[in-house]
Design a protein around this motif. Sequence first.
Motif, PDB file in Angstrom:
ATOM      1  N   HIS A  93      35.781  45.233  25.704  1.00  0.00           N
ATOM      2  CA  HIS A  93      37.117  45.819  25.592  1.00  0.00           C
ATOM      3  C   HIS A  93      37.024  47.326  25.397  1.00  0.00           C
ATOM      4  O   HIS A  93      37.670  48.097  26.099  1.00  0.00           O
ATOM      5  CB  HIS A  93      37.875  45.190  24.420  1.00  0.00           C
ATOM      6  CG  HIS A  93      39.135  45.929  24.083  1.00  0.00           C
ATOM      7  ND1 HIS A  93      39.135  47.015  23.234  1.00  0.00           N
ATOM      8  CD2 HIS A  93      40.411  45.766  24.499  1.00  0.00           C
ATOM      9  CE1 HIS A  93      40.368  47.492  23.142  1.00  0.00           C
ATOM     10  NE2 HIS A  93      41.159  46.736  23.892  1.00  0.00           N
ATOM     11  N   ASP A  94      36.225  47.746  24.434  1.00  0.00           N
ATOM     12  CA  ASP A  94      36.119  49.168  24.120  1.00  0.00           C
ATOM     13  C   ASP A  94      35.606  49.971  25.312  1.00  0.00           C
ATOM     14  O   ASP A  94      36.073  51.083  25.573  1.00  0.00           O
ATOM     15  CB  ASP A  94      35.215  49.385  22.911  1.00  0.00           C
ATOM     16  CG  ASP A  94      35.843  48.883  21.606  1.00  0.00           C
ATOM     17  OD1 ASP A  94      36.965  48.321  21.638  1.00  0.00           O
ATOM     18  OD2 ASP A  94      35.197  49.047  20.557  1.00  0.00           O
ATOM     19  N   ILE A  95      34.670  49.414  26.036  1.00  0.00           N
ATOM     20  CA  ILE A  95      34.150  50.083  27.240  1.00  0.00           C
ATOM     21  C   ILE A  95      35.257  50.196  28.275  1.00  0.00           C
ATOM     22  O   ILE A  95      35.459  51.253  28.877  1.00  0.00           O
ATOM     23  CB  ILE A  95      32.925  49.335  27.801  1.00  0.00           C
ATOM     24  CG1 ILE A  95      31.752  49.447  26.825  1.00  0.00           C
ATOM     25  CG2 ILE A  95      32.555  49.871  29.187  1.00  0.00           C
ATOM     26  CD1 ILE A  95      30.628  48.478  27.102  1.00  0.00           C
ATOM     27  N   ALA A  96      36.002  49.120  28.475  1.00  0.00           N
ATOM     28  CA  ALA A  96      37.060  49.104  29.493  1.00  0.00           C
ATOM     29  C   ALA A  96      38.163  50.109  29.186  1.00  0.00           C
ATOM     30  O   ALA A  96      38.677  50.753  30.103  1.00  0.00           O
ATOM     31  CB  ALA A  96      37.649  47.699  29.614  1.00  0.00           C
ATOM     32  N   ALA A 143      45.768  37.974  22.167  1.00  0.00           N
ATOM     33  CA  ALA A 143      46.950  37.890  23.025  1.00  0.00           C
ATOM     34  C   ALA A 143      46.487  37.610  24.448  1.00  0.00           C
ATOM     35  O   ALA A 143      45.657  38.337  24.989  1.00  0.00           O
ATOM     36  CB  ALA A 143      47.743  39.189  22.964  1.00  0.00           C
ATOM     37  N   LYS A 144      47.011  36.552  25.026  1.00  0.00           N
ATOM     38  CA  LYS A 144      46.563  36.147  26.362  1.00  0.00           C
ATOM     39  C   LYS A 144      46.710  37.251  27.393  1.00  0.00           C
ATOM     40  O   LYS A 144      45.838  37.437  28.232  1.00  0.00           O
ATOM     41  CB  LYS A 144      47.327  34.904  26.814  1.00  0.00           C
ATOM     42  CG  LYS A 144      46.973  33.664  26.046  1.00  0.00           C
ATOM     43  CD  LYS A 144      47.764  32.469  26.542  1.00  0.00           C
ATOM     44  CE  LYS A 144      47.451  31.256  25.694  1.00  0.00           C
ATOM     45  NZ  LYS A 144      48.202  30.088  26.140  1.00  0.00           N
ATOM     46  N   VAL A 203      44.260  41.163  31.098  1.00  0.00           N
ATOM     47  CA  VAL A 203      44.225  42.468  31.761  1.00  0.00           C
ATOM     48  C   VAL A 203      42.801  43.039  31.751  1.00  0.00           C
ATOM     49  O   VAL A 203      42.305  43.523  32.767  1.00  0.00           O
ATOM     50  CB  VAL A 203      45.215  43.452  31.096  1.00  0.00           C
ATOM     51  CG1 VAL A 203      44.968  44.881  31.532  1.00  0.00           C
ATOM     52  CG2 VAL A 203      46.639  43.042  31.405  1.00  0.00           C
ATOM     53  N   VAL A 204      42.150  42.968  30.601  1.00  0.00           N
ATOM     54  CA  VAL A 204      40.791  43.512  30.501  1.00  0.00           C
ATOM     55  C   VAL A 204      39.821  42.676  31.327  1.00  0.00           C
ATOM     56  O   VAL A 204      38.976  43.215  32.053  1.00  0.00           O
ATOM     57  CB  VAL A 204      40.346  43.623  29.028  1.00  0.00           C
ATOM     58  CG1 VAL A 204      38.923  44.139  28.939  1.00  0.00           C
ATOM     59  CG2 VAL A 204      41.285  44.535  28.247  1.00  0.00           C
ATOM     60  N   ALA A 205      39.948  41.362  31.258  1.00  0.00           N
ATOM     61  CA  ALA A 205      39.080  40.482  32.052  1.00  0.00           C
ATOM     62  C   ALA A 205      39.278  40.734  33.546  1.00  0.00           C
ATOM     63  O   ALA A 205      38.309  40.766  34.314  1.00  0.00           O
ATOM     64  CB  ALA A 205      39.353  39.024  31.712  1.00  0.00           C
ATOM     65  N   HIS A 206      40.523  40.951  33.952  1.00  0.00           N
ATOM     66  CA  HIS A 206      40.811  41.229  35.358  1.00  0.00           C
ATOM     67  C   HIS A 206      40.132  42.525  35.805  1.00  0.00           C
ATOM     68  O   HIS A 206      39.622  42.608  36.929  1.00  0.00           O
ATOM     69  CB  HIS A 206      42.320  41.319  35.593  1.00  0.00           C
ATOM     70  CG  HIS A 206      42.677  41.706  36.982  1.00  0.00           C
ATOM     71  ND1 HIS A 206      42.567  40.840  38.043  1.00  0.00           N
ATOM     72  CD2 HIS A 206      43.100  42.881  37.503  1.00  0.00           C
ATOM     73  CE1 HIS A 206      42.920  41.455  39.153  1.00  0.00           C
ATOM     74  NE2 HIS A 206      43.245  42.702  38.849  1.00  0.00           N
ATOM     75  N   ARG A 234      36.610  41.706  36.531  1.00  0.00           N
ATOM     76  CA  ARG A 234      36.508  40.924  37.781  1.00  0.00           C
ATOM     77  C   ARG A 234      36.734  41.808  38.999  1.00  0.00           C
ATOM     78  O   ARG A 234      36.037  41.688  40.007  1.00  0.00           O
ATOM     79  CB  ARG A 234      37.497  39.763  37.762  1.00  0.00           C
ATOM     80  CG  ARG A 234      37.089  38.623  36.851  1.00  0.00           C
ATOM     81  CD  ARG A 234      37.908  37.367  37.079  1.00  0.00           C
ATOM     82  NE  ARG A 234      39.316  37.572  36.849  1.00  0.00           N
ATOM     83  CZ  ARG A 234      39.930  37.447  35.672  1.00  0.00           C
ATOM     84  NH1 ARG A 234      39.228  37.112  34.603  1.00  0.00           N
ATOM     85  NH2 ARG A 234      41.227  37.653  35.561  1.00  0.00           N
ATOM     86  N   GLU A 235      37.699  42.698  38.916  1.00  0.00           N
ATOM     87  CA  GLU A 235      37.992  43.612  40.027  1.00  0.00           C
ATOM     88  C   GLU A 235      36.807  44.543  40.290  1.00  0.00           C
ATOM     89  O   GLU A 235      36.400  44.753  41.433  1.00  0.00           O
ATOM     90  CB  GLU A 235      39.244  44.426  39.707  1.00  0.00           C
ATOM     91  CG  GLU A 235      39.641  45.411  40.778  1.00  0.00           C
ATOM     92  CD  GLU A 235      40.204  44.756  42.028  1.00  0.00           C
ATOM     93  OE1 GLU A 235      40.164  45.413  43.089  1.00  0.00           O
ATOM     94  OE2 GLU A 235      40.681  43.612  41.962  1.00  0.00           O
ATOM     95  N   ALA A 236      36.244  45.111  39.229  1.00  0.00           N
ATOM     96  CA  ALA A 236      35.080  45.982  39.394  1.00  0.00           C
ATOM     97  C   ALA A 236      33.917  45.211  40.003  1.00  0.00           C
ATOM     98  O   ALA A 236      33.232  45.712  40.905  1.00  0.00           O
ATOM     99  CB  ALA A 236      34.675  46.578  38.044  1.00  0.00           C
ATOM    100  N   ALA A 237      33.706  43.996  39.536  1.00  0.00           N
ATOM    101  CA  ALA A 237      32.617  43.169  40.057  1.00  0.00           C
ATOM    102  C   ALA A 237      32.808  42.875  41.535  1.00  0.00           C
ATOM    103  O   ALA A 237      31.861  42.955  42.320  1.00  0.00           O
ATOM    104  CB  ALA A 237      32.529  41.868  39.260  1.00  0.00           C
TER     105      ALA A 237
END
Length: 70
Positions: A6-9, A23-24, A29-32, A35-38
């Motif tokens: 999270h902190d890196i993102a 909070a879902k 948002v952070v997980a996305h 995934r987008e960067a990957a």
Amino acid sequence: MDRHAHDIAVGETYGSRDRGLSAKTRYAVVAHAYREAAMRLGELPSTVQAVTWVVRTEGIAGTATRPKNR
């Protein structure tokens, strides 16, 4: 997804402050973002997260092999 990812993102160290990852929507948002960067890099999200963690911790510890951009 963990507090370090999270902190890196978000580009900020939260320390002991709450990141809102329970909070879902915040988590999603952070997980996305990972995934987008990957997807753009042709890598697995877990690989992108791992590499960002290593680069950040090496930079903090002063053991990075590349000089910081100024």
